[in-house]
Design an enzyme around this catalytic site. Structure first.
Site, PDB file in Angstrom:
ATOM      1  N   SER A  10      11.375   4.835 -10.906  1.00 44.44           N
ATOM      2  CA  SER A  10      10.863   5.809  -9.942  1.00 44.44           C
ATOM      3  C   SER A  10      11.830   6.039  -8.785  1.00 44.44           C
ATOM      4  O   SER A  10      12.063   7.194  -8.379  1.00 44.44           O
ATOM      5  CB  SER A  10       9.498   5.361  -9.419  1.00 44.44           C
ATOM      6  OG  SER A  10       9.578   4.070  -8.843  1.00 44.44           O
ATOM      7  N   LEU A  11      12.429   4.970  -8.255  1.00 43.93           N
ATOM      8  CA  LEU A  11      13.323   5.128  -7.112  1.00 43.93           C
ATOM      9  C   LEU A  11      14.634   5.788  -7.525  1.00 43.93           C
ATOM     10  O   LEU A  11      15.149   6.674  -6.818  1.00 43.93           O
ATOM     11  CB  LEU A  11      13.581   3.780  -6.454  1.00 43.93           C
ATOM     12  CG  LEU A  11      14.294   3.806  -5.100  1.00 43.93           C
ATOM     13  CD1 LEU A  11      13.570   4.703  -4.115  1.00 43.93           C
ATOM     14  CD2 LEU A  11      14.423   2.389  -4.544  1.00 43.93           C
ATOM     15  N   ASN A 104      14.989  -4.694  -4.358  1.00 44.09           N
ATOM     16  CA  ASN A 104      14.165  -5.552  -3.537  1.00 44.09           C
ATOM     17  C   ASN A 104      14.813  -6.928  -3.434  1.00 44.09           C
ATOM     18  O   ASN A 104      15.591  -7.337  -4.302  1.00 44.09           O
ATOM     19  CB  ASN A 104      12.769  -5.722  -4.156  1.00 44.09           C
ATOM     20  CG  ASN A 104      11.883  -4.528  -3.887  1.00 44.09           C
ATOM     21  OD1 ASN A 104      11.974  -3.899  -2.839  1.00 44.09           O
ATOM     22  ND2 ASN A 104      11.017  -4.212  -4.833  1.00 44.09           N
ATOM     23  N   ALA A 130       7.335   6.455  -4.402  1.00 43.31           N
ATOM     24  CA  ALA A 130       7.569   7.284  -5.591  1.00 43.31           C
ATOM     25  C   ALA A 130       6.951   6.600  -6.804  1.00 43.31           C
ATOM     26  O   ALA A 130       6.872   5.373  -6.857  1.00 43.31           O
ATOM     27  CB  ALA A 130       9.063   7.496  -5.817  1.00 43.31           C
ATOM     28  N   LYS A 183      12.663  -7.545   5.578  1.00 40.96           N
ATOM     29  CA  LYS A 183      11.909  -7.020   4.434  1.00 40.96           C
ATOM     30  C   LYS A 183      11.581  -8.136   3.451  1.00 40.96           C
ATOM     31  O   LYS A 183      10.477  -8.180   2.883  1.00 40.96           O
ATOM     32  CB  LYS A 183      12.700  -5.911   3.747  1.00 40.96           C
ATOM     33  CG  LYS A 183      11.943  -5.230   2.617  1.00 40.96           C
ATOM     34  CD  LYS A 183      12.717  -4.070   2.030  1.00 40.96           C
ATOM     35  CE  LYS A 183      11.932  -3.395   0.911  1.00 40.96           C
ATOM     36  NZ  LYS A 183      12.685  -2.266   0.310  1.00 40.96           N
ATOM     37  N   ASN A 201      -2.971  -4.705  -1.073  1.00 36.28           N
ATOM     38  CA  ASN A 201      -2.366  -5.295   0.123  1.00 36.28           C
ATOM     39  C   ASN A 201      -3.390  -5.584   1.217  1.00 36.28           C
ATOM     40  O   ASN A 201      -3.327  -6.619   1.883  1.00 36.28           O
ATOM     41  CB  ASN A 201      -1.288  -4.357   0.674  1.00 36.28           C
ATOM     42  CG  ASN A 201      -0.084  -4.235  -0.240  1.00 36.28           C
ATOM     43  OD1 ASN A 201      -0.035  -4.871  -1.298  1.00 36.28           O
ATOM     44  ND2 ASN A 201       0.882  -3.427   0.142  1.00 36.28           N
ATOM     45  N   SER A 252       4.562  -3.823  -5.529  1.00 31.75           N
ATOM     46  CA  SER A 252       5.406  -3.609  -6.711  1.00 31.75           C
ATOM     47  C   SER A 252       5.345  -4.803  -7.649  1.00 31.75           C
ATOM     48  O   SER A 252       5.386  -4.650  -8.871  1.00 31.75           O
ATOM     49  CB  SER A 252       6.854  -3.333  -6.285  1.00 31.75           C
ATOM     50  OG  SER A 252       7.369  -4.428  -5.539  1.00 31.75           O
TER      51      SER A 252
END
Length: 305
Positions: A10-11, A104, A130, A183, A201, A252
């Protein structure tokens, strides 16, 4: 400008779509004959859905780039796939090449820098949302910002300075390492609990209870050990803010488990645990959570993660 995109998730397809829509030349590097045949069958058309608009974009599909140097390579694979995806292309990456790493966690960026010593390796932290409605059909679900920089201290390349919305919304970070570490800490505080409790979440604080607070204390100590005191001081509030803003989201990592895909835990909480050991930081909550997560994944047939 021409961009090569490695990784049709997607990214990666979001970057391909935004760049192509803005008039740049985009080539999608695929890794298997089956993937190449799929894209050939649909005529190399990428469907880009955004702002109630549906665009059909033609992009070049390449299985073997031959001997032509790659000047701007966007690496959008999962972190664990970086070695197998990048190794075959290393001979095409030289002093005039720039890699943009979208993974990530931490670890894959350093691998790329070690493999491609002569090239500039940029690290990016992306907040765009996305997802793929179908293979070759990407939906831009949430507009965000790309924070990008060079851990080695290199300058912002001229081609990046020339990019502007809608091709890319970005800011240059002189200290991209603090962005990546913050992150990482946020992902460590949220993602494992969403997998273990199979929750969104927003449910993490109630499901994790006091374990979340204890984990954040260990993550703050870890950030301090890396020289990121300001990020450590604000971590609890930042995690709470992220949970509130993304309350209905599925992490994710949880999405990967539901899809039966390999996760990136060894580049997220696994990397954090290894760093804690190296720095001599006691992190029983973190290491225990990592062990439980590995057992949980093994029970779902994902033992090699």
């Amino acid at each position: 400008m021409r961009f090569d995109i490695l990784g049709p998730g997607s990214l990666g397809l979001l970057w391909a779509a935004r760049l192509a829509s803005a008039g740049h030349s985009v080539r999608l590097l695929v890794r298997t004959p089956e993937a190449f045949e799929h894209w050939q069958a649909i005529g190399g058309r990428l469907i880009f859905e955004h702002d109630n608009i549906r665009e059909e974009l033609e992009i070049e599909i390449c299985l073997d780039p031959g001997t032509e140097p790659l000047h701007r390579l966007v690496v959008a694979t999962k972190a664990y796939a970086v070695p197998s995806a990048l190794n075959p292309l290393a001979h095409l990456l030289g002093p005039d090449s720039t890699l943009v790493m979208l993974q990530n966690g931490i670890g894959s960026q350093q691998y790329a820098r070690e493999l491609c010593k002569d090239s500039q390796v940029l690290c990016a932290s992306v907040t765009d949302g996305a997802w793929l409605r179908a293979p070759g059909h990407v939906v831009w679900a949430g507009k965000g910002l790309t924070r990008i920089g060079d851990e080695a201290g290199g300058p912002c390349p001229p081609w990046l300075a020339a990019l502007a919305p809608p091709a890319l919304d970005w800011v240059w970070e002189q200290d991209i390492a603090q962005v990546l570490w913050q992150k990482l800490a946020i992902n460590c505080a949220i993602n494992p609990f969403t997998v273990l409790h199979d929750c969104r979440n927003g449910e993490v604080p109630a499901r994790a209870g006091s374990e979340l607070d204890a984990l954040i204390r260990e993550l703050k100590a870890l950030l301090h050990s890396q020289g990121f005191a300001p990020q450590a001081a604000e971590l609890a509030q930042v995690v709470a803010d992220v949970i509130r803003r993304t309350a209905l989201n599925s992490s994710s990592m949880r999405q990967d488990v539901h899809a039966g895909r390999q996760t990136e835990i060894d580049y997220i909480i696994g990397y954090a645990c290894r760093t804690a050991v190296r720095e001599g930081i006691g992190a029983p909550v973190m290491t225990g959570l990592y062990a439980r997560l590995k057992t949980h994944l093994a029970m779902h047939g994902l033992a090699n993660n």
